[in-house]
Design a protein around this motif. Structure first.
Motif: not given
Lengths: 111, 143
Positions: A62, B107, B101-105, A55, A59, A29, A91-93, A66
């Motif tokens: 994601v 899941r 969907v834009m969360a980074t935790s 997960s 992240a 990250r 997870t709908r990503l 961002q």
């Protein structure tokens, strides 16, 4: 860990590792964020080497999105395996990323 | 027929080796149970999330603490038991509601609940026992 990184047509192309999981997610990250902040904000993440992601790995991707969007950029994903695609769909990503079969197409989509 | 998996290791938030061991053993068990590759991978993802929760929450990132995974499959179900001696799990257990969907935790439990339709937890003799069960009839038809 240093993520594999190169630039092509002002697009940063980053390859994620074989496993992107809790144990290496924080470092990945940080590396990805650094690449994005030093670049154009237009990023292709190449998943051709990535066989497993949890997960924490999701992240990382994601957080990259961002960071790119803060720079009015975007993250395109390429070479996603069927199993990781299933995780993105669960997870709908898949609704927030453009996903390409091929890295060249993912780069070209920024043109 | 009953197949059995047993893996014992110690917590380490920076250790990558247990993933490979778990992948090898659990994928073998899942395939022996008749799961196709996508379903077997969903099971692996869920167990990895459960182990992550032990390391991150029960042991709060502390190294060298015991984690035990046992797996069995019989005619009708695949069952995975995870044991640790960390902090008790808060109840009720998370429902697995999808994160933003834009969360980074947030899941992990969604991934666990997607792979295992039955999840139970008990605290026995200062030990956490999380039991994940997947009916094999369902397992054969979805991932």
């Amino acid at each position: 860990m240093k993520l594999e990184h190169r630039t092509e047509n002002n697009v940063d192309i980053v390859a994620l590792p074989n496993r992107l999981v809790m144990a290496n997610a924080a470092e990945a990250r940080s590396d990805l964020k650094q690449v994005i902040q030093q670049g154009s904000g237009r990023v292709v993440i190449n998943l051709s080497q990535t066989e497993f992601m949890d997960s924490s790995g999701l992240a990382v991707v994601v957080a990259g999105l961002q960071a790119a969007r803060k720079m009015n950029g975007d993250v395109h994903l390429a070479h996603m395996s069927d199993t990781i695609r299933a995780l993105f769909e669960l997870t709908r990503l898949h609704t927030v990323f453009q996903i390409f079969d091929d890295e060249a197409d993912a780069v070209a989509a920024f043109a | 027929m009953t197949a059995i998996l047993r893996i014992d290791f110690e917590s380490d938030p920076e250790d990558l080796t247990w993933y490979a061991l778990l992948e090898k053993e659990l994928m073998t068990l899942a395939r022996t149970a008749g799961l196709e590759d996508m379903a077997a991978m969903a099971v692996l993802c869920a167990v990895v999330e459960a182990v992550n929760n032990i390391i991150e929450h029960a042991y709060e990132g502390e190294k060298g603490k015991p984690i035990k995974i046992a797996g069995t499959h019989e005619e009708t179900s695949l069952k995975i038991e995870l044991r640790d001696r960390g902090k008790p799990m808060p109840l009720p257990l998370p429902t697995g509601t999808p994160a933003d969907v834009m969360a980074t935790s947030g899941r992990g439990w969604q991934i666990i609940r997607a792979a295992f339709t039955q999840v139970s937890y008990e605290r026995v003799n200062d030990e956490n026992l999380l039991t994940l069960t997947r009916p094999l009839a369902d397992a054969l038809s979805d991932a």
